[in-house]
Motif scaffolding. Structure first.
Motif, short mmCIF file in Angstrom:
data_model
loop_
_atom_site.label_atom_id
_atom_site.label_comp_id
_atom_site.label_asym_id
_atom_site.label_seq_id
_atom_site.Cartn_x
_atom_site.Cartn_y
_atom_site.Cartn_z
N VAL A 201 6.41 -9.50 1.68
CA VAL A 201 6.47 -8.05 1.49
C VAL A 201 6.14 -7.68 0.04
N LEU A 202 6.44 -8.56 -0.91
CA LEU A 202 6.22 -8.23 -2.31
C LEU A 202 4.76 -8.25 -2.71
N ILE A 203 3.93 -8.89 -1.90
CA ILE A 203 2.50 -8.92 -2.19
C ILE A 203 1.70 -8.17 -1.12
N SER A 204 2.42 -7.35 -0.34
CA SER A 204 1.78 -6.61 0.74
C SER A 204 1.11 -5.33 0.27
N GLY A 205 1.55 -4.80 -0.86
CA GLY A 205 1.03 -3.52 -1.31
C GLY A 205 1.72 -2.33 -0.68
N ASP A 206 2.69 -2.58 0.19
CA ASP A 206 3.43 -1.49 0.86
C ASP A 206 4.65 -1.16 0.01
N HIS A 207 4.56 -0.11 -0.81
CA HIS A 207 5.61 0.20 -1.77
C HIS A 207 6.93 0.61 -1.10
N ASP A 208 6.83 1.30 0.03
CA ASP A 208 8.06 1.66 0.74
C ASP A 208 8.77 0.42 1.26
N ALA A 209 8.00 -0.52 1.77
CA ALA A 209 8.58 -1.76 2.28
C ALA A 209 9.19 -2.58 1.15
N VAL A 210 8.54 -2.55 -0.02
CA VAL A 210 9.06 -3.27 -1.18
C VAL A 210 10.41 -2.69 -1.61
N ARG A 211 10.48 -1.35 -1.66
CA ARG A 211 11.75 -0.72 -2.04
C ARG A 211 12.86 -1.07 -1.07
N GLU A 212 12.54 -1.08 0.22
CA GLU A 212 13.54 -1.43 1.23
C GLU A 212 13.98 -2.88 1.06
N TRP A 213 13.01 -3.77 0.84
CA TRP A 213 13.34 -5.19 0.65
C TRP A 213 14.24 -5.37 -0.56
#
Length: 233
Positions: A201-213
């Protein structure tokens, strides 16, 4: 902001205050640190700062006279100035991020470095505004604690930390929060080190997903390392 450190070992501070954000704050004129030898405020030829405790017992206790003289000498004279006088002692309340933020609102913080069995209680009762411990363990003196407190407080002085929003993301940095969490884990390159991979998730580029993680990861790390921070329902 001015820090005044009162100690019997002024040479101790020649190194710790010459690095990192404290050095940056000093060079930019945002903080000033003045170190004072407690023995300079004695009146006898032996420059005595301690004596045996009344009632008996092991060790020596810092006398009140030199400490009162030292604080009264270095205290800023302006009536409007907010001055905190802090005794660094294992018997004090535990230092935390909220206390660092509170102290950062002062114009001057005077740090009294305890030694031996501590200081005469009249210093705590009639001179100090706070008695602080950096943890539930014993070190040989308040000098180490003074460095810890000064560093933590300096981070809140505007302009010292390059990106001030990073301070707000540090562990324990929301004093108003119901639950204090340690900061989420961090990863950097390479993404695959000896078979241990960075979470996708940290290298996915999905900022919302990163914040959730990061929110979930911070909670998990707190549960693992600092379960005492999680308040029971």
């Amino acid at each position: 902001m001015i820090f005044d450190v009162i100690t019997i070992f002024p040479e101790f501070f020649k190194g710790p205050f010459d690095y990192g954000i404290i050095r940056r704050g000093r060079e930019n004129g945002l903080i000033e640190i003045r170190v004072h030898d407690l023995r300079d405020f004695t009146s006898d030829r032996h420059r005595t700062v301690d004596d045996r405790p009344f009632g008996g017992g092991e060790g020596m206790v810092f006398k009140p006279e030199p400490i009162f003289k030292a604080v009264e000498s270095v205290r800023q004279g302006e009536q409007a100035a907010v001055v905190e006088v802090v005794v660094l002692s294992a018997a004090g309340r535990r230092f935390n991020q909220a206390e660092a933020l509170r102290l950062s609102k002062a114009d001057q913080v005077i740090l009294i470095c305890g030694r031996y069995e501590g200081v005469d209680e009249r210093v705590v009762e009639h001179l100090a505004t706070a008695e602080i411990s950096i943890g539930d363990f014993i070190v040989s003196g308040g000098e180490i604690a003074a460095v810890v407190v000064a560093d933590a407080v300096t981070r809140y002085v505007p302009g010292v930390v390059g990106k001030e929003e990073s301070v707000l993301r540090d562990s324990f940095s929301d004093p108003a929060a119901d639950t204090q969490l340690v900061e989420h884990p961090h990863y950097t390159r390479t993404a695959d080190f000896r078979g241990w991979k960075v979470p996708e998730v940290l290298i996915s580029g999905d900022h919302d997903a990163v914040r959730e993680w990061r929110s979930v990861a911070a909670l998990k790390k707190t549960e693992k390392n600092r379960p005492d921070l999680l308040k029971s329902e």
